[in-house]
Design a protein around this motif. Structure first.
Motif, PDB file in Angstrom:
ATOM      1  N   GLY A 251      50.666  36.484  24.929  1.00 38.26           N
ATOM      2  CA  GLY A 251      51.239  35.248  24.397  1.00 38.26           C
ATOM      3  C   GLY A 251      50.139  34.223  24.239  1.00 38.26           C
TER       4      GLY A 251
ATOM      5  N   SER B 127      54.879  36.048  26.607  1.00 36.12           N
ATOM      6  CA  SER B 127      55.800  37.149  26.316  1.00 36.12           C
ATOM      7  C   SER B 127      55.702  38.257  27.355  1.00 36.12           C
ATOM      8  N   THR B 128      54.509  38.426  27.937  1.00 31.38           N
ATOM      9  CA  THR B 128      54.307  39.428  28.987  1.00 31.38           C
ATOM     10  C   THR B 128      53.552  38.802  30.145  1.00 31.38           C
TER      11      THR B 128
ATOM     12  N   ALA C 124      56.956  35.441  32.820  1.00 29.63           N
ATOM     13  CA  ALA C 124      57.293  35.739  31.422  1.00 29.63           C
ATOM     14  C   ALA C 124      58.453  34.860  30.967  1.00 29.63           C
ATOM     15  N   GLY C 125      58.351  34.340  29.767  1.00 31.80           N
ATOM     16  CA  GLY C 125      59.379  33.446  29.227  1.00 31.80           C
ATOM     17  C   GLY C 125      58.987  31.984  29.322  1.00 31.80           C
TER      18      GLY C 125
ATOM     19  N   ALA D 262      53.569  30.520  24.310  1.00 31.58           N
ATOM     20  CA  ALA D 262      54.677  31.120  25.061  1.00 31.58           C
ATOM     21  C   ALA D 262      54.234  32.456  25.656  1.00 31.58           C
TER      22      ALA D 262
ATOM     23  N   THR E  20      56.282  28.732  28.937  1.00 29.81           N
ATOM     24  CA  THR E  20      55.308  28.333  27.928  1.00 29.81           C
ATOM     25  C   THR E  20      54.193  27.522  28.576  1.00 29.81           C
TER      26      THR E  20
END
Length: 445
Positions: free
Chosen positions: A414, A356-357, A374-375, A354, A377
């Motif tokens: 991530g 995250s940044t 971001a967000g 995933a 996967t």
């Protein structure tokens, strides 16, 4: 111009094609798997259709589901991007027999160039240089060893139906050939459903240079400069640049003329790439393969020549003339592309996860073609490519300086990410000199 376009792909290339389609006023239709429902290309399309679960065989390679999506959305044309079904001649024929426009070369050209032995023979007949090698499959080990003895070691053992650097091995003697032959044959049968193997001379020090071609609607084939693709790991490209620092004007003229002959030999239409191996010791080059599709690295050509290759693809497919004068093509400046992958920067092992940044660099001469935000996967189901960082400048030195700054400013957290590798590469004296070859990454590791 085409009015509605279904993009039979995903990630950064789907997003990139959609961007040009919308700029041209073409309704853009995305297909996606269940795993990709939240990716940007789906949201940015005018319409989107889920074509199956994460497994690409059940979604992005699901011909029936893709054609059903085209029918239900009223799509006029299909653009396959790269990978998946892009070099599948049967799919191209099916698209056209369904009354849709295929944004790519004709099925006959795809089929002719899809078999490496057939492609080699066609190119040799057209006067395109080919490396010493077999003109028919090495049916068994006896044939393979006889061929290698005639060619001289070391030799490359290659899957005839392979592509993209897959299904290849090097043998320095007969014992090595026996091991590599069985390995490549088994891999080819498993991956391509065709165990045919060819034997070809292997060059220990070689550069990988390719030429962008565009077959126009009026039948002409145009060569749009060359790209250097020698920064590779496991025969997979990591960095591409244009123009090639290894190619002088005289050699460039020979490269472009050979690429045009290659395209003309198969009545090529639309975008494609003629890939070659260059022996830097002699300036001899040899045909490697033709990619009958848009390449991952097409942006460096776009930036150097000021051409939107996807727009030109759509124009060719619609039977329209190009937006540029083929007789007045001129390179301006230098461009470099870095493939930002979700993989370990030391061992290059995929590391999905995933995000995250995700913060992209910007500024003069910086372009990012990304498939994620971001967000999202990065899953294990698809290629690890997350984005392409493309930089350009007035010359190679300026492009490299901008690449260094852009790599430092690109933030990804991530999944694993190979950005640290590029920071290392852009300080490497061999790369900076421009005098490097396909073994550069191996020497760095």
């Amino acid at each position: 111009m085409i009015e509605s376009l279904l993009v039979a792909n995903r990630g950064e290339i789907a997003r990139r094609i959609i961007r040009t389609a919308k700029r041209l006023g073409v309704r853009a239709i995305a297909v996606h798997s269940e795993a990709d429902a939240d990716l940007p290309f789906v949201a940015e399309a005018d319409e989107a259709v889920c074509v199956g679960p994460a497994n690409p065989a059940l979604s992005y390679r699901n011909v029936e589901a893709i054609l059903d999506a085209a029918k239900s959305t009223g799509a006029q044309a299909i653009h396959p991007g790269y990978g998946f079904l892009s070099e599948n001649a049967d799919f191209a024929r099916t698209v056209e027999s369904s009354g849709l426009i295929w944004v790519g070369p004709g099925a006959d050209a795809i089929a002719a160039m899809g078999d490496k032995i057939n492609a080699r023979n066609l190119m040799a007949a057209a006067g395109v240089p080919v490396a010493p090698g077999t003109t028919e499959p090495a049916a068994d080990l006896t044939a393979a060893t006889a061929a290698a003895a005639g060619i001289g070691y070391p030799v490359m053992v290659k899957a005839a139906a392979g592509g993209g650097g897959m299904g290849m091995g090097v043998a320095t003697d007969e014992a090595g050939l026996r091991a590599e032959y069985d390995k490549v044959r088994a891999f080819a049968e498993r991956m391509f459903g065709d165990g045919s193997v060819l034997i070809e001379r292997y060059f220990p020090r070689v550069r990988h240079v390719e030429v962008q071609i565009l077959g126009l609607a009026d039948g002409r084939v145009v060569a749009i400069g060359e790209r250097e693709c020698s920064v590779q790991r496991r025969n997979q490209k990591l960095v591409e640049e244009s123009p090639s620092p290894a190619v002088d004007p005289q050699l460039r003229e020979r490269f472009l003329a050979a690429a045009v002959r290659a395209g003309e030999a198969v009545n090529y239409r639309n975008a494609g790439t003629v890939e070659c191996l260059l022996d830097p010791a002699t300036n001899e080059f040899f045909f490697l393969e033709m990619n009958t599709r848009l390449q991952v690295e097409h942006p460096v050509t776009e930036l150097v020549y000021g051409i939107d290759l996807v727009a030109e693809q759509l124009r060719v497919a619609a039977g329209l003339a190009p937006t540029f004068d083929p007789a007045a093509l001129a390179a301006r400046g230098h461009a470099i592309e870095l493939r930002i992958n979700a993989e370990d920067p030391k061992r290059f092992i995929p590391g999905p996860g995933a995000i995250s940044t995700w913060s992209e660099p910007a500024g003069e001469g910086v372009r990012v073609d990304s498939g994620y935000v971001a967000g999202n996967t990065v899953t294990q189901f698809y290629d690890s490519l997350m984005a392409k960082l493309i930089v350009s400048g007035a010359d190679r030195a300026e492009a490299i300086a901008r690449a260094k700054a852009a790599v430092a400013a690109f933030e990804v957290a991530g999944p694993k990410c190979n950005l640290p590798f590029f920071a290392e590469l852009l300080e490497n004296p061999e790369f900076l000199s421009g005098d490097y070859d396909t073994a550069l990454v191996t020497r760095m590791r």
